[in-house]
Enzyme design. Structure first.
Site, mmCIF file in Angstrom:
data_model
loop_
_atom_site.group_PDB
_atom_site.id
_atom_site.type_symbol
_atom_site.label_atom_id
_atom_site.label_comp_id
_atom_site.label_asym_id
_atom_site.label_seq_id
_atom_site.Cartn_x
_atom_site.Cartn_y
_atom_site.Cartn_z
ATOM 1 N N ASP A 510 0.749 -0.985 0.415
ATOM 2 C CA ASP A 510 -0.352 0.308 0.260
ATOM 3 C C ASP A 510 0.582 1.135 -0.292
ATOM 4 O OD1 ASP A 510 -2.337 -0.576 0.063
ATOM 5 O OD2 ASP A 510 -3.183 -1.218 2.061
HETATM 6 C C1 GLC Z 1 -1.320 -3.821 5.495
HETATM 7 C C2 GLC Z 1 -2.437 -3.568 4.794
HETATM 8 C C3 GLC Z 1 -2.576 -4.927 3.301
HETATM 9 C C4 GLC Z 1 -1.567 -4.199 2.731
HETATM 10 C C5 GLC Z 1 -0.601 -4.378 3.222
HETATM 11 C C6 GLC Z 1 1.221 -3.850 3.338
HETATM 12 O O1 GLC Z 1 -1.713 -5.203 6.361
HETATM 13 O O2 GLC Z 1 -3.914 -3.953 5.385
HETATM 14 O O3 GLC Z 1 -3.356 -4.952 2.216
HETATM 15 O O4 GLC Z 1 -0.749 -5.306 1.909
HETATM 16 O O5 GLC Z 1 -0.806 -3.133 4.279
HETATM 17 O O6 GLC Z 1 1.277 -2.529 2.576
HETATM 18 C C1 GLC Z 2 -0.478 2.776 5.738
HETATM 19 C C2 GLC Z 2 -0.254 1.295 6.379
HETATM 20 C C3 GLC Z 2 -0.004 0.176 5.703
HETATM 21 C C4 GLC Z 2 -1.692 -0.211 5.387
HETATM 22 C C5 GLC Z 2 -2.030 1.299 4.721
HETATM 23 C C6 GLC Z 2 -3.774 1.264 4.433
HETATM 24 O O1 GLC Z 2 -0.005 3.336 4.951
HETATM 25 O O2 GLC Z 2 1.591 1.456 6.882
HETATM 26 O O3 GLC Z 2 0.285 -1.035 6.555
HETATM 27 O O4 GLC Z 2 -1.652 -1.062 4.213
HETATM 28 O O5 GLC Z 2 -2.160 2.379 5.696
HETATM 29 O O6 GLC Z 2 -4.337 1.701 5.029
#
Ligand code: GLC
Ligand code: GLC
Length: 836
Positions: A510
């Site tokens: 993300d």
């Molecule tokens: C969080 C989010 C997931 C994403 C991950 C890596 O765990 O829930 O959707 O893939 O972060 O950014």
């Molecule tokens: C933030 C977190 C990540 C998550 C994302 C989604 O970027 O670091 O882990 O997946 O939020 O909301």
């Protein structure tokens, strides 16, 4: 140091001191009503949706930690001076002569004692009803009679958790309650006192909450200030210190529920009380028992509450409900069990207790909660994730396949006609969440992954014929198969200059926001696109495509769609060519191309030279296995990314903020996606290692992030030793090894897949069960039982040969067998003997 131990027979984690390095929690409920419950009785509950129907209040990020819960205060009046304490330790941090908290499957039990007064609390959500039960027993272990005052306490939340903590100009004027004291009769053999929370019921709500006890009370409070005192905390409620409730009736401000019960106990005498916190709904036209217009005198219709509370008004009824819950979990966990006693490695018991119990338990929780409500997720910010929920299915589908099926249909309904998807949806409305929107270009593929897992588990192809809306619009409905096709085609039609998939807002990571270019504080990295490059590409999405594509082909073939299958095969081959041509960096796989077409995750970069995700997934997909690149890639992962506590996401960590990379570079080095050990992707490497047949290394990557292996290191790790955490601080962080964000993480599902299907090697495939273990040489054997498509398989693996991979011979029910073990579907037990 340890703060407890695993009681494997009871399937409980036993916490032996209350001051754990962070609140260690459990989840109550597995259907519609949920409670978060800490080892000191902190937490809160909600009905279905942690944001929209929050029932009790909790204060996140507060001082002291873990503020808000279902609290019981005791006041022992014997021996002159009254002694006041909280037997769950918090909120008074009372000195206790004895303390223990047992977190079990859907229930928790706290027992403690002080000055000869023993307290026991068992808390759970019964199957089939929308309530929490807290059964409290007081026992006089002193030699003399005791006169005790017990006060219960919960703080009602005004439903919408977001409004509840923001809109005080309104909230302080709307709170309403009703109080009902029932004397003993045939329906309530011990009497009862019920406090109803009915804020906003007079207008558009048709639901209320109730906090009840099956005992006569000598008083109550429903107004927070009257109970606590305006300037007091939860640790010094004035009513308790006074020894008397004030019978306050909340009108606005902050409604609470507190019962005051006087308990006289002879030496060795015990008394039990059943407290129930319930949620009830009435049909719109039957809201009132008695309605008086023009004032707030309406009396709510208590029919549903009576039904609920009368059912649980004795200790026996509570015990019976708990026994049913235990049986439910015993059955669920019976679907996959591990016995490692034949392994010859004493530590494998840690693997067995995680894989057999706690990991599956966590999979149930992530299936239910997605990323909404934990002690790190406030229940306000996020709904169900499209990507997350599809992955959560992978670890859950064997437990309750029917629920996985309906979840798939809910998720698919939030897909757009072009195959892209709402990134999140609200569980209450099941509608896509506009605030976060769409554009995460990996999302579509996870639907194929989830559906394939469901079909492999169940053999139920009929799901593909289900009509499912697009964009929640019935007029746009088409079969689930068409949804899968749109998913597949979305990737095919959204490629960049190198023939690799465009990344959009982000892919699985993300925080790799390659079209964001945010220089404005507070702007969302995920939903801002200041620079629609149409150029930034993801090698990870390409690898996910190569991994799930073959499942799509199999689904097509098995449903007489030969043309679609050969089209898909061509597209997958093209994608693999693109990875080979533009996704290989010499010693590992590239991660992505940025908006200027520059590599990310390459030797050419200053920081972020190598990333874990594309390497794990490419090898899982089998890319480079033939020509040695796969081995090279995972060797590079080991060399550059491995640490004592797991594999970090990237190296070197980004030291500066990069406009063209987004959030990944916003975190301090070693945290989160910027070179933290982001556990979710470690099992991709584990599975990759099993593809290469390197069982010793596969297990090593498994064990490093497995919480049970770090139980005696709890001061550093801080999170619960029985659940995975999303992140463990990487080697660049000051507190390398410290975990954060326990419970709600894709780590749960993926580690379960890695251990059950790839290391122990019991893998559902379209035609049945494939048994293909990949284990450390010195793991001499193990047994797995697996319930699969209507039969039970008792699988014994003999590795006295000391192999890492490769099955020499198999017998099924005594007869030699080759290949996949068929789905017998005969309700019988089948004995499978596997020699490695
Ligand atoms: C969080 C989010 C997931 C994403 C991950 C890596 O765990 O829930 O959707 O893939 O972060 O950014
Ligand atoms: C933030 C977190 C990540 C998550 C994302 C989604 O970027 O670091 O882990 O997946 O939020 O909301």
């Amino acid at each position: 140091m340890q703060y407890g131990y695993f009681d494997d027979d009871a399937r409980e984690y036993v916490i032996t001191r209350p001051d754990t390095p962070y609140p260690w929690i459990n989840y109550l409920g597995s259907e519609e009503f949920f409670g978060l419950f800490s080892n000191t009785s902190g937490g809160y509950c909600f009905y279905r949706d942690a944001r929209m129907l929050r029932l009790t209040r909790y204060r996140y990020n507060n001082v002291p930690a873990d503020a808000g819960g279902r609290y019981f205060y005791l006041r022992d009046n014997s021996g002159g001076n009254a002694d006041v304490w909280t037997p769950s330790w918090m909120p008074m941090k009372s000195k206790l002569d004895r303390y223990e908290c047992r977190h079990g499957m859907g229930y928790s039990r706290i027992s403690s004692s002080r000055n000869g007064l023993a307290f026991s609390q068992v808390s759970f959500v019964p199957l089939g009803d929308n309530c929490e039960i807290h059964k409290i027993t007081l026992t006089n272990e002193s030699g003399a009679e005791k006169n005790v005052d017990m006060f219960s306490f919960v703080e009602f939340c005004l439903w919408n958790a977001n409004d509840d903590m923001t809109n005080f100009q309104r909230n302080f004027s709307i709170g309403e309650v009703e109080i009902e004291i029932l004397s003993a009769d045939s329906r309530h053999p011990t009497g009862a006192a019920r406090i109803y929370h009915k804020t906003e019921y007079r207008e558009r709500r048709n639901h209320y909450a109730v906090w009840a006890v099956n005992a006569p009370v000598s008083g109550f409070d429903t107004d927070r200030q009257s109970f606590l005192g305006l300037y007091n905390g939860f640790d010094s409620p004035q009513a308790v210190f006074k020894g008397e409730a004030s019978n306050s009736v909340a009108s606005g401000w902050a409604p609470v529920g507190s019962h005051h019960i006087k308990v006289k106990l002879a030496p060795n005498e015990s008394k039990t009380f059943v407290f129930v916190f319930g949620y009830c709904e009435n049909p719109q036209d039957q809201k009132w028992e008695k309605q008086v217009s023009g004032g707030n005198h309406g009396v709510i219709n208590k029919t549903p509450a009576n039904k609920l509370l009368d059912k649980y008004n004795t200790a026996e009824a509570a015990d019976k409900a708990l026994a049913e819950l235990n049986a439910y979990w015993k059955n669920l966990l019976g679907k996959f069990t591990v016995d490692a006693s034949a392994s010859s490695r004493p530590d494998d018991i840690k693997m067995a207790r995680m894989a057999g119990v706690w990991n599956q338990y966590q999979c149930m929780v992530t299936f239910n909660m997605s990323r909404s409500a934990s002690y790190f997720e406030s229940g306000i910010g996020r709904g169900m994730g499209f990507r997350d929920s599809n992955q959560d299915l992978l670890g859950f589908v064997h437990l309750v396949p029917q629920r996985a099926r309906s979840r798939i249909l809910d998720i698919a309904a939030t897909q757009f006609p072009d195959g892209s998807a709402y990134h999140q949806y609200q569980p209450l409305t099941k509608r896509g969440n506009n605030e976060v929107g769409t554009g995460f270009n990996d999302d579509p593929l996870w639907l194929i992954c989830g559906v394939a897992a469901y079909i492999k588990e169940t053999g139920d192809y009929s799901i593909l014929d289900e009509k499912v809306p697009f964009d929640n619009d019935e007029k746009l409905a088409d079969t689930l198969f068409i949804h899968l096709k749109r998913s597949f085609d979305f990737i095919v039609t959204h490629k960049g200059p190198h023939g690799l998939p465009l990344i959009g807002r982000a892919d699985w990571n993300d925080c790799l926001n390659l079209n964001c270019f945010s220089a404005t504080p507070g702007e969302s990295f995920q939903t801002t696109a200041n620079f629609e490059s149409g150029v930034a590409e993801s090698v990870l999405i390409a690898a996910i495509f190569a991994f799930t594509g073959p499942d799509y082909i199999e689904i097509c073939k098995r449903t007489n769609r030969a043309d679609e299958a050969s089209y898909a095969q061509k597209e997958i081959s093209k994608m693999i060519d693109a990875i080979n041509q533009h996704g290989w960096d010499g010693d590992w796989f590239v991660r992505a191309y940025d908006a200027y077409g520059k590599k990310i995750g390459s030797k050419e970069c200053d920081d972020g030279k190598i990333f874990i995700e594309s390497n794990g997934f490419a090898v899982m997909a089998g890319i480079g296995v033939d020509d040695g690149r796969a081995v090279k890639a995972l060797d590079s992962v080991k060399e550059h990314l491995d640490t004592k506590y797991g594999i970090v996401l990237l190296q070197p960590a980004y030291k500066d903020y990069h406009l063209e990379l987004g959030e990944v570079s916003s975190y301090p080095p070693g945290y989160k996606e910027n070179a933290g050990i982001f556990c979710h992707n470690n099992p991709w490497v584990t599975i990759g290692e099993t593809v290469l047949g390197r069982g010793t290394r596969a297990f090593e990557t498994y064990a490093k992030i497995c919480p049970a292996y770090r139980e005696d290191d709890s001061d550093l790790r801080r999170m619960e030793p029985y659940v995975y955490a999303q992140m463990v601080a990487g080697k660049d962080a000051p507190r390398h090894g410290e975990a954060k964000n326990s419970w709600l993480t894709g780590t749960a599902a993926w580690t379960f897949v890695s251990i059950s299907q790839y290391i122990l090697g019991v893998r559902p495939v379209f035609d049945g069960l494939l048994i293909d273990p990949c284990v450390p040489k010195d793991m001499k054997g193990f047994t797995v039982t697996r319930h699969f498509r209507g039969a039970d398989y008792h699988i014994t693996v003999d590795n006295s040969a000391g192999a890492e991979k490769g099955v020499k011979s198999v017998t099924v029910d005594g007869k030699p067998h080759e290949g996949v073990i068929p789905a017998f579907n005969d309700g019988k037990v089948h004995n499978v003997l596997v020699k490695m």
